[in-house]
Design a protein around this motif. Sequence first.
Motif, PDB file in Angstrom:
ATOM      1  N   MET A   1       0.829  -1.030  -0.080  1.00 51.02           N
ATOM      2  CA  MET A   1       0.021   0.093   0.007  1.00 51.02           C
ATOM      3  C   MET A   1       0.845   1.168  -0.052  1.00 51.02           C
ATOM      4  SD  MET A   1      -2.767  -0.709   2.814  1.00 51.02           S
ATOM      5  CE  MET A   1      -2.355  -1.857   3.949  1.00 51.02           C
ATOM      6  N   GLU A   2       0.236   2.250  -0.578  1.00 50.33           N
ATOM      7  CA  GLU A   2       1.146   3.454  -0.668  1.00 50.33           C
ATOM      8  C   GLU A   2       0.975   4.343   1.004  1.00 50.33           C
ATOM      9  OE1 GLU A   2       2.962   4.802  -3.214  1.00 50.33           O
ATOM     10  OE2 GLU A   2       2.535   2.852  -4.224  1.00 50.33           O
ATOM     11  N   LYS A   3       2.009   4.945   1.257  1.00 52.61           N
ATOM     12  CA  LYS A   3       1.922   5.629   2.350  1.00 52.61           C
ATOM     13  C   LYS A   3       1.199   7.199   2.426  1.00 52.61           C
ATOM     14  CE  LYS A   3       6.165   8.250   1.495  1.00 52.61           C
ATOM     15  NZ  LYS A   3       7.481   8.394   2.109  1.00 52.61           N
ATOM     16  N   ASN A   4       0.665   7.539   1.361  1.00 45.94           N
ATOM     17  CA  ASN A   4       0.002   8.822   1.344  1.00 45.94           C
ATOM     18  C   ASN A   4      -1.344   8.871   2.087  1.00 45.94           C
ATOM     19  OD1 ASN A   4       2.093   9.228  -0.727  1.00 45.94           O
ATOM     20  ND2 ASN A   4       0.338   9.479  -2.432  1.00 45.94           N
ATOM     21  N   ARG A   5      -2.100   7.952   2.215  1.00 47.03           N
ATOM     22  CA  ARG A   5      -3.422   7.875   2.847  1.00 47.03           C
ATOM     23  C   ARG A   5      -2.968   7.980   4.689  1.00 47.03           C
ATOM     24  NH1 ARG A   5      -8.185   4.373   1.621  1.00 47.03           N
ATOM     25  NH2 ARG A   5      -9.125   5.958   2.867  1.00 47.03           N
ATOM     26  N   LEU A   6      -1.980   7.216   4.966  1.00 44.45           N
ATOM     27  CA  LEU A   6      -1.462   7.049   6.387  1.00 44.45           C
ATOM     28  C   LEU A   6      -1.162   8.539   6.642  1.00 44.45           C
ATOM     29  CD1 LEU A   6       0.145   4.385   8.273  1.00 44.45           C
ATOM     30  CD2 LEU A   6       1.375   6.598   8.105  1.00 44.45           C
ATOM     31  N   GLU A   7      -0.231   8.955   5.689  1.00 44.52           N
ATOM     32  CA  GLU A   7       0.237  10.386   6.264  1.00 44.52           C
ATOM     33  C   GLU A   7      -0.792  11.354   6.368  1.00 44.52           C
ATOM     34  OE1 GLU A   7       4.652  12.044   4.779  1.00 44.52           O
ATOM     35  OE2 GLU A   7       3.272  11.164   3.433  1.00 44.52           O
ATOM     36  N   ALA A   8      -1.903  11.513   5.349  1.00 43.42           N
ATOM     37  CA  ALA A   8      -2.859  12.391   5.402  1.00 43.42           C
ATOM     38  C   ALA A   8      -3.748  12.215   6.724  1.00 43.42           C
ATOM     39  CB  ALA A   8      -3.462  12.301   4.124  1.00 43.42           C
ATOM     40  N   PHE A   9      -3.988  11.014   6.893  1.00 39.87           N
ATOM     41  CA  PHE A   9      -4.978  10.675   7.939  1.00 39.87           C
ATOM     42  C   PHE A   9      -4.255  10.990   9.186  1.00 39.87           C
ATOM     43  CE2 PHE A   9      -6.080   7.578  11.519  1.00 39.87           C
ATOM     44  CZ  PHE A   9      -7.456   7.946  11.562  1.00 39.87           C
ATOM     45  N   ASP A  11      -1.882  13.391   9.857  1.00 43.30           N
ATOM     46  CA  ASP A  11      -1.938  14.922   9.649  1.00 43.30           C
ATOM     47  C   ASP A  11      -2.983  15.464  10.373  1.00 43.30           C
ATOM     48  OD1 ASP A  11       0.704  14.797   8.804  1.00 43.30           O
ATOM     49  OD2 ASP A  11       0.497  15.459   6.812  1.00 43.30           O
ATOM     50  N   GLY A  12      -4.333  14.832   9.837  1.00 47.50           N
ATOM     51  CA  GLY A  12      -5.474  15.338  10.087  1.00 47.50           C
ATOM     52  C   GLY A  12      -5.832  15.106  11.616  1.00 47.50           C
ATOM     53  N   VAL A  13      -5.425  14.041  11.970  1.00 44.62           N
ATOM     54  CA  VAL A  13      -5.558  13.691  13.525  1.00 44.62           C
ATOM     55  C   VAL A  13      -4.876  14.588  14.333  1.00 44.62           C
ATOM     56  CG1 VAL A  13      -5.487  11.951  15.448  1.00 44.62           C
ATOM     57  CG2 VAL A  13      -6.337  11.302  13.102  1.00 44.62           C
ATOM     58  N   HIS A  60       7.328  12.308  12.805  1.00 40.09           N
ATOM     59  CA  HIS A  60       6.493  11.339  11.896  1.00 40.09           C
ATOM     60  C   HIS A  60       6.767  11.762  10.465  1.00 40.09           C
ATOM     61  CE1 HIS A  60       2.795   9.635  10.662  1.00 40.09           C
ATOM     62  NE2 HIS A  60       2.966   8.727  11.694  1.00 40.09           N
ATOM     63  N   HIS A  61       6.724  12.957  10.237  1.00 40.16           N
ATOM     64  CA  HIS A  61       6.896  13.352   8.932  1.00 40.16           C
ATOM     65  C   HIS A  61       8.243  12.750   8.181  1.00 40.16           C
ATOM     66  CE1 HIS A  61       6.967  15.613   5.119  1.00 40.16           C
ATOM     67  NE2 HIS A  61       8.036  16.214   5.359  1.00 40.16           N
ATOM     68  N   HIS A  62       9.363  13.089   9.118  1.00 42.20           N
ATOM     69  CA  HIS A  62      10.620  12.542   8.648  1.00 42.20           C
ATOM     70  C   HIS A  62      10.760  11.101   8.344  1.00 42.20           C
ATOM     71  CE1 HIS A  62      11.836  16.717   9.518  1.00 42.20           C
ATOM     72  NE2 HIS A  62      13.125  16.527   9.106  1.00 42.20           N
ATOM     73  N   MET A  63      10.268  10.382   9.482  1.00 40.56           N
ATOM     74  CA  MET A  63      10.286   8.856   9.384  1.00 40.56           C
ATOM     75  C   MET A  63       9.465   8.348   8.181  1.00 40.56           C
ATOM     76  SD  MET A  63       9.107   6.206  12.281  1.00 40.56           S
ATOM     77  CE  MET A  63       7.610   6.826  12.624  1.00 40.56           C
ATOM     78  N   LEU A  64       8.171   8.815   7.736  1.00 43.87           N
ATOM     79  CA  LEU A  64       7.254   8.459   6.625  1.00 43.87           C
ATOM     80  C   LEU A  64       8.311   8.952   5.431  1.00 43.87           C
ATOM     81  CD1 LEU A  64       3.709   8.763   7.681  1.00 43.87           C
ATOM     82  CD2 LEU A  64       5.146   6.739   7.596  1.00 43.87           C
ATOM     83  N   HIS A  65       8.909   9.797   5.414  1.00 48.10           N
ATOM     84  CA  HIS A  65       9.858  10.240   4.075  1.00 48.10           C
ATOM     85  C   HIS A  65      10.652   9.132   3.940  1.00 48.10           C
ATOM     86  CE1 HIS A  65      11.010  13.325   1.342  1.00 48.10           C
ATOM     87  NE2 HIS A  65      12.036  12.886   1.325  1.00 48.10           N
ATOM     88  N   PRO A 181      14.287  18.427  14.824  1.00 51.37           N
ATOM     89  CA  PRO A 181      13.914  17.198  14.022  1.00 51.37           C
ATOM     90  C   PRO A 181      15.005  16.255  14.193  1.00 51.37           C
ATOM     91  CG  PRO A 181      13.170  19.099  12.828  1.00 51.37           C
ATOM     92  CD  PRO A 181      13.908  19.759  13.847  1.00 51.37           C
ATOM     93  N   ASP A 182      14.867  15.035  13.690  1.00 52.21           N
ATOM     94  CA  ASP A 182      15.607  13.982  13.770  1.00 52.21           C
ATOM     95  C   ASP A 182      16.733  14.242  12.960  1.00 52.21           C
ATOM     96  OD1 ASP A 182      16.983  11.591  14.278  1.00 52.21           O
ATOM     97  OD2 ASP A 182      15.366  10.710  14.697  1.00 52.21           O
ATOM     98  N   ARG A 183      17.998  14.548  13.316  1.00 55.55           N
ATOM     99  CA  ARG A 183      19.063  15.082  12.228  1.00 55.55           C
ATOM    100  C   ARG A 183      19.477  13.806  11.469  1.00 55.55           C
ATOM    101  NH1 ARG A 183      19.071  20.424  11.893  1.00 55.55           N
ATOM    102  NH2 ARG A 183      19.317  21.498  13.545  1.00 55.55           N
ATOM    103  N   ARG A 184      19.475  12.607  12.066  1.00 50.87           N
ATOM    104  CA  ARG A 184      19.871  11.545  11.420  1.00 50.87           C
ATOM    105  C   ARG A 184      19.290  11.226  10.089  1.00 50.87           C
ATOM    106  NH1 ARG A 184      18.335   7.711  16.408  1.00 50.87           N
ATOM    107  NH2 ARG A 184      16.482   9.136  16.075  1.00 50.87           N
ATOM    108  N   ILE A 185      17.955  11.378  10.283  1.00 53.37           N
ATOM    109  CA  ILE A 185      17.202  11.227   9.172  1.00 53.37           C
ATOM    110  C   ILE A 185      17.534  12.183   7.931  1.00 53.37           C
ATOM    111  CG2 ILE A 185      14.744  11.197   7.857  1.00 53.37           C
ATOM    112  CD1 ILE A 185      13.956   9.890  10.631  1.00 53.37           C
TER     113      ILE A 185
END
Length: 194
Positions: A1-9, A11-13, A60-65, A181-185
């Motif tokens: 599955m693509e990650k876009n829906r997880l990311e959008a959901f 962000d909304g929450v 979360h954004h960095h991790m999902l990237h 933010p997580d500099r390692r990422i």
Amino acid sequence: MEKNRLEAFSDGVLAIIITIMVLEMKVPHVKTLPELMPLLPVFLSYVLSFIYVGIYWNNHHHMLHLTRRVTGGILWANLHLLFWLSLFPFVTGWVGESHMAAAPLALYGVVLLMAAIAYVILQAAIIRHQGKDSPLAQAVGGDWKGKVSPLCYIGGIVLASFVPWLSIACYIAVALIWLVPDRRIERFLSQHEK
């Protein structure tokens, strides 16, 4: 599955969580700034929780990237994280309204601890799916922040009954180490995008 829906959901929450927290702050019926002083704990608990939500959103954004695709397990791990984050408005309001009393401060720490554990579970689910050589696994490495944070939360929970201001200091200390933010990422991304 693509990650876009997880990311959008997600962000909304997180946006809803912030909205609920700010709506919980009632408009004061006073006319001067000194009369606002009793409301300072409410405002300060909101600020700290807002910062925490921002930290989770950013990381979360960095991790999902670095995440290519998601599985059902990753979706459930993400929902587990969102569950604990959704409790932020409740514990934030209770801490502020109680003027930072022991029980609310301890429960605040429990929710912070459980959110941190849920984040680690989500990160592990992504790494398990993508493999130990995945970009996220390479970027995360030793994760000293992830190891120190739960210890500080546990310290804050224990200290809440004895020295409330030290409990708050523990929670603020964790926020400060995660504020950037997580500099390692970011380093991993900059090295591999060249």
